[in-house]
Design an enzyme around this catalytic site. Structure first.
Site, mmCIF file in Angstrom:
data_model
loop_
_atom_site.group_PDB
_atom_site.id
_atom_site.type_symbol
_atom_site.label_atom_id
_atom_site.label_comp_id
_atom_site.label_asym_id
_atom_site.label_seq_id
_atom_site.Cartn_x
_atom_site.Cartn_y
_atom_site.Cartn_z
ATOM 1 N N TYR A 181 -40.145 20.295 13.000
ATOM 2 C CA TYR A 181 -40.523 21.321 14.108
ATOM 3 C C TYR A 181 -40.464 20.963 15.198
ATOM 4 O O TYR A 181 -40.557 21.610 16.388
ATOM 5 C CB TYR A 181 -41.455 22.170 13.154
ATOM 6 C CG TYR A 181 -40.229 23.450 12.357
ATOM 7 C CD1 TYR A 181 -39.598 23.067 11.806
ATOM 8 C CD2 TYR A 181 -40.167 25.212 12.953
ATOM 9 C CE1 TYR A 181 -39.038 24.023 10.548
ATOM 10 C CE2 TYR A 181 -39.788 25.369 12.038
ATOM 11 C CZ TYR A 181 -39.047 25.228 10.924
ATOM 12 O OH TYR A 181 -38.411 26.225 10.087
ATOM 13 N N LYS B 166 -37.743 14.059 -0.583
ATOM 14 C CA LYS B 166 -36.306 13.333 -0.330
ATOM 15 C C LYS B 166 -37.301 11.925 -0.042
ATOM 16 O O LYS B 166 -36.945 11.038 0.618
ATOM 17 C CB LYS B 166 -35.585 13.775 0.653
ATOM 18 C CG LYS B 166 -34.226 13.334 0.596
ATOM 19 C CD LYS B 166 -34.139 14.165 -0.166
ATOM 20 C CE LYS B 166 -32.103 13.519 -0.429
ATOM 21 N NZ LYS B 166 -31.472 13.541 -1.405
ATOM 22 N N ASP C 94 -39.619 25.968 4.926
ATOM 23 C CA ASP C 94 -38.826 26.688 5.387
ATOM 24 C C ASP C 94 -37.586 27.482 4.568
ATOM 25 O O ASP C 94 -37.666 27.881 3.727
ATOM 26 C CB ASP C 94 -38.362 26.511 6.099
ATOM 27 C CG ASP C 94 -37.157 27.988 7.417
ATOM 28 O OD1 ASP C 94 -38.052 28.611 7.150
ATOM 29 O OD2 ASP C 94 -36.237 27.316 7.922
HETATM 30 C C1 IPM Z 1 -40.692 31.203 8.885
HETATM 31 C C2 IPM Z 1 -39.116 31.751 10.099
HETATM 32 C C3 IPM Z 1 -39.533 30.597 10.818
HETATM 33 C C4 IPM Z 1 -39.690 29.595 10.595
HETATM 34 C C5 IPM Z 1 -38.465 30.557 12.217
HETATM 35 C C6 IPM Z 1 -38.281 32.379 12.629
HETATM 36 C C7 IPM Z 1 -38.952 30.603 13.870
HETATM 37 O O1 IPM Z 1 -37.876 30.631 9.226
HETATM 38 O O2 IPM Z 1 -41.358 31.484 9.041
HETATM 39 O O3 IPM Z 1 -39.964 31.049 7.786
HETATM 40 O O4 IPM Z 1 -38.733 28.595 10.857
HETATM 41 O O5 IPM Z 1 -40.687 28.543 10.268
HETATM 42 MG MG MG Z 2 -37.624 31.346 7.308
#
Ligand code: IPM
Ligand code: MG
Length: 355
Positions: A142, A188, A244
């Site tokens: 991210y 992984k 996520d």
């Molecule tokens: C989550 C959401 C977020 C993420 C998005 C909205 C950026 O999917 O909090 O799980 O990917 O972390």
């Molecule tokens: Mg999410």
């Protein structure tokens, strides 16, 4: 009297419907447990882009830093699809997580007995599920650089340091110790260098928590086991990207994404938000499920205010509204159809009646 300085950011879509419901529950519960509230509400995400041209104004970030906790709804919307990253509502969420140092994202997944029939999984599979996910939240793909994009080539970078893995691993082991004493670390490591480091570091940290049973799983087979034997997991620890994906998958167990709360913690700061998104298909109709946001209030009482009795009270109140048959649209066709307001009222009533 305990004081709580809270920043409330409903955001976009159903956020503006479910967050007021959660604030109602917070106010009722605060009264009951003698917490004095200082609430400031502001815009974030798309709503803030519309008003100020940026998804997270500096003033809002500063106020978040000066608050005991942030309660956030959700951000995003079709209006900003195709916009560059700097003009996307999601940017606000990532900036808040990073700037506040919220490296540990706790996502509990609980199979409410009253909702056993709402899940597409068999009741025999989901019975007794009580999992606490620890998703690393400020590292990995991210955030790591380089990130590049041109017409023909794109780059994202997965990067983790020992320190980043250690600090979340410690929190996950401590939680496992307070719970059923089991930790499953998901990676992984048959392919990724970051995952090999992840596995080594978690194994090292385990030496200080030898009373906890640790086991390592590869993410692909874990994704399957989460659907076939979810009751066998207690605390699950994983990185930002896998966390996520796996927590959306786990929502199937709870019957709906509208059921999952989350707490993002780190450096003494906290942000509470439902796991679900803006739900454009049902926005503005008053039918969104407020339970994920209300359950966030329970997590706030536990983690920020350290009042486990109040947290248990919120949890009991949700359980009792579900047992009484109230069901928002995402949880039907069984039970009594309930709007956001009706579900909230049922929970508020149960809260007053509870211990
Ligand atoms: C989550 C959401 C977020 C993420 C998005 C909205 C950026 O999917 O909090 O799980 O990917 O972390
Ligand atoms: Mg999410």
């Amino acid at each position: 009297m305990i004081e709580l300085k809270l920043l409330v950011l409903p955001g976009d879509g159903v956020g503006v419907e479910v967050i007021p419901a959660a604030v109602d529950v917070l106010e009722a519960c605060a009264k009951k447990y003698s917490v004095s509230l200082q609430i400031h509400q502001d815009l974030v995400g798309g709503a803030s882009i519309r008003a100020h041209g940026v998804s997270l104004p500096d003033s809002v970030l500063e106020r978040a830093k000066g608050s005991d906790a942030v309660l956030l709804g959700c951000v995003g919307g079709a209006e900003w699809e195709g916009e560059p990253p700097s003009r996307r509502p999601e940017r606000a969420l990532l900036a808040l997580r990073k700037e506040l140092g919220l490296f540990a994202n706790l996502r509990p997944v609980y199979a409410w007995p009253a909702l056993e029939d709402s899940s597409p999984l068999k009741p025999s599979v989901i019975k007794g599920v009580d999992i606490l996910f620890f998703r690393e939240l400020t590292g990995g793909i991210y955030f790591a650089q380089p990130k590049e994009r041109n017409n023909d080539r794109a780059v994202d970078t997965e990067l983790y340091t020992r320190g980043e893995i250690e600090r979340i691993a410690r929190l996950a082991f401590q939680a496992a110790r307070r719970r059923r004493g089991k930790l499953t670390s998901v990676d992984k490591s048959n392919i990724l260098e970051t995952s090999k480091l992840w596995r080594d570091v978690v194994t090292d940290v385990h030496k200080q928590y030898a009373d906890v049973a640790l086991d390592h799983r590869l993410v692909d087979s874990f994704a399957m086991q989460l659907m076939t034997t979810p009751a066998s997991f207690d605390v699950v620890l994983t990185n930002n990207m896998f966390g996520d994906i796996l927590t959306d998958e786990a929502a199937v167990i709870a019957g709906s994404l509208g059921m999952l709360p989350s707490a993002s913690l780190g450096n003494g700061r906290a942000l509470y938000e439902p796991v679900h998104g803006t739900a454009p298909d049902i926005t503005g109709r008053g039918i969104a499920n407020p339970i994920a946001s209300i359950a966030c209030i329970g997590m706030l009482f536990e983690h920020t205010l350290n009042l486990p009795a109040a947290a248990a009270n919120v949890q009991q109140a949700i359980g009792s509204a579900l047992r009484a048959g109230y069901r928002t649209a995402d949880l039907q066709p069984t039970g009594k159809p309930a709007s956001t307001q009706e579900m909230t009222d049922a929970i508020l009533k149960a809260l007053q009646a509870g211990r």
